[in-house]
Design a protein around this motif. Structure first.
Motif, mmCIF file in Angstrom:
data_model
loop_
_atom_site.group_PDB
_atom_site.id
_atom_site.type_symbol
_atom_site.label_atom_id
_atom_site.label_comp_id
_atom_site.label_asym_id
_atom_site.label_seq_id
_atom_site.Cartn_x
_atom_site.Cartn_y
_atom_site.Cartn_z
ATOM 1 N N LEU A 82 14.953 -24.230 -50.896
ATOM 2 C CA LEU A 82 15.959 -24.756 -51.817
ATOM 3 C C LEU A 82 15.714 -24.275 -53.240
ATOM 4 O O LEU A 82 16.234 -24.845 -54.200
ATOM 5 C CB LEU A 82 15.977 -26.285 -51.769
ATOM 6 N N LYS A 83 14.912 -23.215 -53.372
ATOM 7 C CA LYS A 83 14.654 -22.629 -54.687
ATOM 8 C C LYS A 83 14.473 -21.129 -54.516
ATOM 9 O O LYS A 83 14.035 -20.655 -53.460
ATOM 10 C CB LYS A 83 13.426 -23.252 -55.336
ATOM 11 N N LYS A 84 14.780 -20.392 -55.569
ATOM 12 C CA LYS A 84 14.716 -18.933 -55.478
ATOM 13 C C LYS A 84 14.550 -18.332 -56.854
ATOM 14 O O LYS A 84 15.130 -18.816 -57.825
ATOM 15 C CB LYS A 84 15.998 -18.386 -54.830
ATOM 16 N N MET A 85 13.733 -17.279 -56.939
ATOM 17 C CA MET A 85 13.609 -16.490 -58.167
ATOM 18 C C MET A 85 14.253 -15.138 -57.911
ATOM 19 O O MET A 85 13.997 -14.509 -56.873
ATOM 20 C CB MET A 85 12.144 -16.310 -58.544
ATOM 21 N N GLN A 86 15.072 -14.672 -58.840
ATOM 22 C CA GLN A 86 15.746 -13.401 -58.630
ATOM 23 C C GLN A 86 16.015 -12.709 -59.950
ATOM 24 O O GLN A 86 16.011 -13.340 -61.012
ATOM 25 C CB GLN A 86 17.060 -13.604 -57.881
#
Length: 409
Positions: free
Chosen positions: A157-161
């Protein structure tokens, strides 16, 4: 005691910058024991902060206070629990074994900072976009904010991009529909330092008429957090009138004049392009760089290396702070306020002055191989500009959040 290998997910920021590929490795729980968790202007410091002494939260000056050792409440997170800390700020992973620097609380005179509550912050930020805009110290603060919030967000439910072809990096908390972004623009307008990793330059070249290249990426933010200070340290810079590719028309100005010109350009853009009934805007003040040990009683050739305690003397100022830059910033924000645009100064300058103990110094990843001559003189390559995480930038975010949350009530 055997040193524990760092096997939690690590975001290799440098590699991401250069290849625009984000690599995350998340590996399960570990059972081994850990050793770590982890130009001087020759002016006197400003006696007051213009309108901003009385412009603090509920009449209390949050920016005037002292550091109090508090190993019960701090750190707010563990280094190993945040997979997004890059090598520049990951001091425990790179050999630092004293951790008292993580255990200090900023205590304003006459009031208390609101206690940090990660779930409350995420709930109040629900559906919003926060963008930190500036240099590597602002990136330092952005990653601190991510680390302060990410632990309560489940995996998946989290992402770095990274946004392709743009110096924009986004941490997304899907459960709360919150974006916490960083945009690399160390001089705010277009410059020869705009590449987020390949920006080592001995000179400073800016296109004074080009802010839109960067600013078009900021317009839909709910909260904007700016900084710009360290890259103005050269005595002069070149102001272009035309593109960076065509550098024939230019003039050379002093750094203070250039800073004032750019802040005027930034102010005009902010006035005409941002809906200030929707968007909160903040500017982080300059931070200390503890490069001269003589400031706190050491030898002049010493610096933050091996420092493990803050300066506890009231009203301490290190000699590297450029107070004229601070006054230019305050004046620019005063002029904006007179135009009906309120950009809150988050004055972290004084509180960073004391924290000679909280820099990475030699306990960080260096992206080029250090030569034998460098290794023989650690003071020469110690990083006394950035800050270990967890550490001082967490306090900057506590101050920032005190304003943000009050305005969201």
């Amino acid at each position: 005691m055997e040193k524990k290998k760092r096997m939690v997910g690590i975001w290799d920021v440098k590699h991401m910058f250069e290849s625009s590929i984000i690599i995350f490795f998340v590996i399960g729980t570990l059972a081994t024991t850990a050793v770590y968790y982890v130009n001087s202007d020759e002016q006197s410091p400003p006696v007051s902060h213009s309108a901003y002494v009385g412009d603090s939260l509920d009449g209390c000056d949050l920016f005037s206070g002292k550091w109090v050792h508090d190993n019960h409440s701090y750190p707010l997170y563990k280094e190993l629990q945040c997979p997004y800390i890059p090598g520049e700020f990951s001091c425990g992973h790179y050999g630092r074994t004293d951790f008292k620097y993580q255990q200090w609380r900023w205590q304003p005179h006459g009031c208390n900072l609101p206690r940090f509550d990660d779930k409350k912050v995420l709930e109040r930020l629900r559906g919003k976009r926060v963008i930190f805009v500036g240099d590597s110290v602002n990136r330092n603060q952005w990653l601190s904010m991510v680390c302060m919030l990410q632990s309560v967000i489940p995996l998946g439910l989290k992402k770095m991009q990274k946004t392709a072809n743009v110096s924009l990096f986004t941490f997304k908390a899907f459960e709360y529909d919150v974006s916490i972004d960083f945009y690399w623009a160390p001089l705010l307008v277009e410059s020869n330092a705009d590449h987020p990793s390949n920006h080592k330059r001995n000179d400073r070249v800016i296109n004074i008429d080009s802010i839109e290249k960067h600013a078009r990426n900021w317009v839909n933010a709910d909260i904007l957090v700016f900084n710009s200070y360290l890259w103005w340290g050269t005595p002069t810079l070149k102001i272009l009138y035309g593109s960076l590719a065509d550098s024939k028309k230019y003039k050379i100005v002093g750094n203070h004049d250039g800073y004032e010109m750019v802040l005027a350009k930034w102010s005009n853009w902010l006035t005409t392009h941002i809906n200030h009934r929707k968007t909160q805007s903040y500017f982080m003040s300059m931070t200390a760089t503890h490069r001269r040990g003589a400031d706190w009683g050491m030898q002049d050739n010493e610096n933050c290396l091996n420092e493990t305690e803050p300066v506890l003397k009231d009203n301490f100022w290190e000699s590297g702070s450029d107070f004229k830059m601070m006054r230019i910033l305050e004046s620019s924000l005063d002029k904006l306020k007179a135009r009906g645009v309120n950009v809150q100064l988050v004055n972290i300058t004084q509180l960073t002055q004391y924290r000679k103990d909280a820099h990475p110094s030699i306990h960080r990843l260096f992206y080029s191989t250090l030569k034998a001559k460098q290794l023989s003189n650690p003071n020469g390559y110690a990083d006394c500009t950035h800050w270990c995480l967890p550490g001082v930038p967490d306090t900057w975010n506590e101050l920032l959040l005190a304003y943000i949350l009050q305005r969201l009530e």
